[in-house]
Design a protein around this motif. Sequence first.
Motif, PDB file in Angstrom:
ATOM      1  N   SER A  23      60.045   9.466  54.935  1.00  0.00           N
ATOM      2  CA  SER A  23      61.403   9.315  55.638  1.00  0.00           C
ATOM      3  C   SER A  23      61.220   8.451  56.941  1.00  0.00           C
ATOM      4  O   SER A  23      62.414   7.956  57.329  1.00  0.00           O
ATOM      5  CB  SER A  23      61.935  10.840  55.638  1.00  0.00           C
ATOM      6  OG  SER A  23      61.437  11.357  56.810  1.00  0.00           O
ATOM      7  N   GLU A  30      69.164   4.548  57.365  1.00  0.00           N
ATOM      8  CA  GLU A  30      68.911   5.827  56.367  1.00  0.00           C
ATOM      9  C   GLU A  30      68.251   7.160  57.191  1.00  0.00           C
ATOM     10  O   GLU A  30      68.246   8.182  56.812  1.00  0.00           O
ATOM     11  CB  GLU A  30      68.136   5.559  55.254  1.00  0.00           C
ATOM     12  CG  GLU A  30      68.861   4.727  54.251  1.00  0.00           C
ATOM     13  CD  GLU A  30      69.842   5.303  53.443  1.00  0.00           C
ATOM     14  OE1 GLU A  30      70.295   6.392  53.597  1.00  0.00           O
ATOM     15  OE2 GLU A  30      70.407   4.916  52.429  1.00  0.00           O
ATOM     16  N   GLU A  33      70.677   9.769  58.328  1.00  0.00           N
ATOM     17  CA  GLU A  33      71.526  10.375  57.076  1.00  0.00           C
ATOM     18  C   GLU A  33      70.763  10.925  56.147  1.00  0.00           C
ATOM     19  O   GLU A  33      70.270  11.946  56.181  1.00  0.00           O
ATOM     20  CB  GLU A  33      72.586   9.179  56.751  1.00  0.00           C
ATOM     21  CG  GLU A  33      73.634   8.813  57.829  1.00  0.00           C
ATOM     22  CD  GLU A  33      74.571   7.690  57.368  1.00  0.00           C
ATOM     23  OE1 GLU A  33      74.755   7.488  56.189  1.00  0.00           O
ATOM     24  OE2 GLU A  33      75.187   7.143  58.189  1.00  0.00           O
ATOM     25  N   SER A  34      70.480  10.004  55.161  1.00  0.00           N
ATOM     26  CA  SER A  34      69.490  10.428  53.915  1.00  0.00           C
ATOM     27  C   SER A  34      68.344  11.198  54.465  1.00  0.00           C
ATOM     28  O   SER A  34      67.809  11.801  53.793  1.00  0.00           O
ATOM     29  CB  SER A  34      69.443   9.281  53.102  1.00  0.00           C
ATOM     30  OG  SER A  34      70.936   8.983  52.531  1.00  0.00           O
ATOM     31  N   GLN A  37      68.744  14.446  55.642  1.00  0.00           N
ATOM     32  CA  GLN A  37      69.019  15.366  54.390  1.00  0.00           C
ATOM     33  C   GLN A  37      67.605  15.707  53.464  1.00  0.00           C
ATOM     34  O   GLN A  37      67.464  16.709  53.083  1.00  0.00           O
ATOM     35  CB  GLN A  37      69.789  14.766  53.603  1.00  0.00           C
ATOM     36  CG  GLN A  37      71.362  14.522  54.002  1.00  0.00           C
ATOM     37  CD  GLN A  37      71.960  16.174  54.150  1.00  0.00           C
ATOM     38  OE1 GLN A  37      72.105  16.803  55.306  1.00  0.00           O
ATOM     39  NE2 GLN A  37      72.381  16.732  52.929  1.00  0.00           N
ATOM     40  N   HIS A  79      68.015  13.113  46.242  1.00  0.00           N
ATOM     41  CA  HIS A  79      68.019  12.291  47.586  1.00  0.00           C
ATOM     42  C   HIS A  79      66.675  11.040  47.364  1.00  0.00           C
ATOM     43  O   HIS A  79      67.112  10.116  47.550  1.00  0.00           O
ATOM     44  CB  HIS A  79      67.473  13.134  48.701  1.00  0.00           C
ATOM     45  CG  HIS A  79      68.710  14.014  49.324  1.00  0.00           C
ATOM     46  ND1 HIS A  79      69.809  13.711  49.406  1.00  0.00           N
ATOM     47  CD2 HIS A  79      68.751  15.307  49.553  1.00  0.00           C
ATOM     48  CE1 HIS A  79      70.529  14.742  49.968  1.00  0.00           C
ATOM     49  NE2 HIS A  79      69.556  15.665  49.850  1.00  0.00           N
ATOM     50  N   SER A  82      68.028   8.711  44.824  1.00  0.00           N
ATOM     51  CA  SER A  82      69.374   7.863  45.613  1.00  0.00           C
ATOM     52  C   SER A  82      68.460   6.553  46.547  1.00  0.00           C
ATOM     53  O   SER A  82      69.030   5.814  46.640  1.00  0.00           O
ATOM     54  CB  SER A  82      69.941   8.690  46.480  1.00  0.00           C
ATOM     55  OG  SER A  82      71.107   8.066  47.211  1.00  0.00           O
ATOM     56  N   LEU A  83      67.548   7.331  47.385  1.00  0.00           N
ATOM     57  CA  LEU A  83      66.901   6.246  48.164  1.00  0.00           C
ATOM     58  C   LEU A  83      66.311   5.124  47.375  1.00  0.00           C
ATOM     59  O   LEU A  83      66.472   3.833  47.770  1.00  0.00           O
ATOM     60  CB  LEU A  83      65.955   6.876  48.945  1.00  0.00           C
ATOM     61  CG  LEU A  83      66.493   7.979  50.008  1.00  0.00           C
ATOM     62  CD1 LEU A  83      65.296   8.988  50.903  1.00  0.00           C
ATOM     63  CD2 LEU A  83      67.021   6.984  51.076  1.00  0.00           C
TER      64      LEU A  83
END
Length: 106
Positions: A23, A30, A33-34, A37, A79, A82-83
């Motif tokens: 991440s 991102e 945000e993501s 998360q 997640h 989505s990424l």
Amino acid sequence: MSYKKLLVWQEARKLSIDIQKMSLNLPRFELYESGSQIRRSSKSIRSNIVEGYGRRKYQNDYLRFLTYAHASVDETRDHLESLFETGSLKDEKLFNDLCKSVDLIG
């Protein structure tokens, strides 16, 4: 016995570390945000396993926390997908490795 001897916790610990590292390499937009998360959901897996283990003498509590851990597994998988689907996570091998780890824990 300690929760640290549980294979599922060991895998969840490894996943949370791998997710943290992944991440921090996401695009800047991102990262907060993501990225935030997915870091929280992956850490939630291991934390709920630990809390459930601490309440293992109370079967309803134990099962409730394992259910929370499983829900966090699903959230983490969503997640990740989505990424990858949006192109924020470009490394397909890393994506597949993380998905395998998520599936193993689940």
